[in-house]
Design an enzyme around this catalytic site. Structure first.
Site, mmCIF file in Angstrom:
data_model
loop_
_atom_site.group_PDB
_atom_site.id
_atom_site.type_symbol
_atom_site.label_atom_id
_atom_site.label_comp_id
_atom_site.label_asym_id
_atom_site.label_seq_id
_atom_site.Cartn_x
_atom_site.Cartn_y
_atom_site.Cartn_z
ATOM 1 N N ASP A 11 0.727 -1.273 -0.115
ATOM 2 C CA ASP A 11 -0.094 0.133 -0.105
ATOM 3 C C ASP A 11 0.990 1.287 0.023
ATOM 4 O OD1 ASP A 11 -2.230 -1.446 0.078
ATOM 5 O OD2 ASP A 11 -2.553 -1.401 2.206
HETATM 6 N N1 URA Z 1 -1.818 -5.886 3.956
HETATM 7 C C1 URA Z 1 -2.343 -4.620 3.680
HETATM 8 O O1 URA Z 1 -3.322 -4.158 4.314
HETATM 9 N N2 URA Z 1 -1.585 -3.886 2.889
HETATM 10 C C2 URA Z 1 -0.501 -4.040 2.321
HETATM 11 O O2 URA Z 1 0.056 -3.366 1.746
HETATM 12 C C3 URA Z 1 0.047 -5.439 2.568
HETATM 13 C C4 URA Z 1 -0.725 -6.376 3.240
#
Ligand code: URA
Length: 246
Positions: free
Chosen positions: A109
């Site tokens: 993310d």
């Molecule tokens: N879980 C999440 O919520 N975000 C990520 O980027 C990776 C795993």
């Protein structure tokens, strides 16, 4: 990038794994090799693999590009694509010194940081992301509040999300203070925003998220924004983890 050099055709054919150099000479003499549409039947002819269109029996041969795997410490506020229509910084900006084009393996993310693998090895990338190969990915997570026993059990055994129940996960509580809890969670599947959704489902929204490990590869002491090429032994371990190369 490696300088593209003209090489004798028989050398190109043998290096591309088509046949031995001696047999390649025979193919040339038999008029079965062409370069840019013209049959070449003398042994001194040279060409550049990757630039010239070289065919054997009418079939094009491809340049074997060097396979590279890079570990990047993606900082927050970078997107894990090579181009962002919204103009935000991308991970491509951070691997400019790598001489071949590498692609992000899955997502991390925008507001998360940590380990991102990038590679030009399509099969390896595919397997690292596919739930079938169950590659463990570990996250260091700060959540708001303190998960109850029941919430912890759910995180470990399976949380009901809108796209189904999550697979068993490994969980370790590291510390908690008045308002928040630090924990590590290891998943063997990789759904969108999975850690955030799992923690939110047990009443403890994620405040900070860092990926620290993918299969046998650890973030180690890599610094935010920095990348490094994996060593041959690390690539071997990674390939083994997804059932490639025994
Ligand atoms: N879980 C999440 O919520 N975000 C990520 O980027 C990776 C795993």
């Amino acid at each position: 990038m490696k300088q593209m050099q003209a090489e004798r055709l028989q050398k190109i054919l043998s290096q591309a794994g088509i046949t031995s150099r001696r047999k390649a000479e025979k193919l040339i003499l038999q008029g079965r090799v062409s370069v840019n549409g013209k049959v070449v039947s003398e042994l001194g002819a040279k060409a550049v693999l990757g630039k010239d269109d070289i065919c054997v029996n009418g079939k094009a041969i491809k340049a074997e590009t060097e396979k590279v795997v890079v570990a990047l410490f993606k900082p927050k506020s970078f997107v894990t694509t090579l181009h962002d229509p919204q103009g935000r910084p991308t991970v491509a900006d951070l691997v400019k010194s790598i001489s071949v084009r590498v692609y992000p393996v899955g997502r991390l993310d925008y507001d998360a940081d940590g380990l991102l693998l990038m590679t030009n090895d399509g099969e390896l990338a595919h397997r690292l992301q596919h739930p079938r190969y169950k590659v463990p990915k570990t996250y260091l997570v700060k959540v708001r509040g303190h998960p109850l026993e029941e919430g912890l059990a759910q995180l470990q055994q399976g949380v009901s999300l809108e796209d189904g129940i999550t697979a068993p996960a490994e969980l370790h509580i590291l510390e908690d203070d008045k308002k928040a809890t630090w924990l590590t969670i290891t998943l063997r599947e990789g759904r969108n925003h999975q850690v955030k959704r799992m923690c939110a489902a047990v009443g403890c929204p994620v405040l900070k998220l860092r990926r620290t490990k993918i299969g046998p590869i650890d973030l180690g002491n890599l610094q935010p924004g920095r990348s490094r090429r994996l060593k041959a032994s690390e690539v071997r371990a990674l390939r083994k983890a997804v059932g490639l190369d025994g």
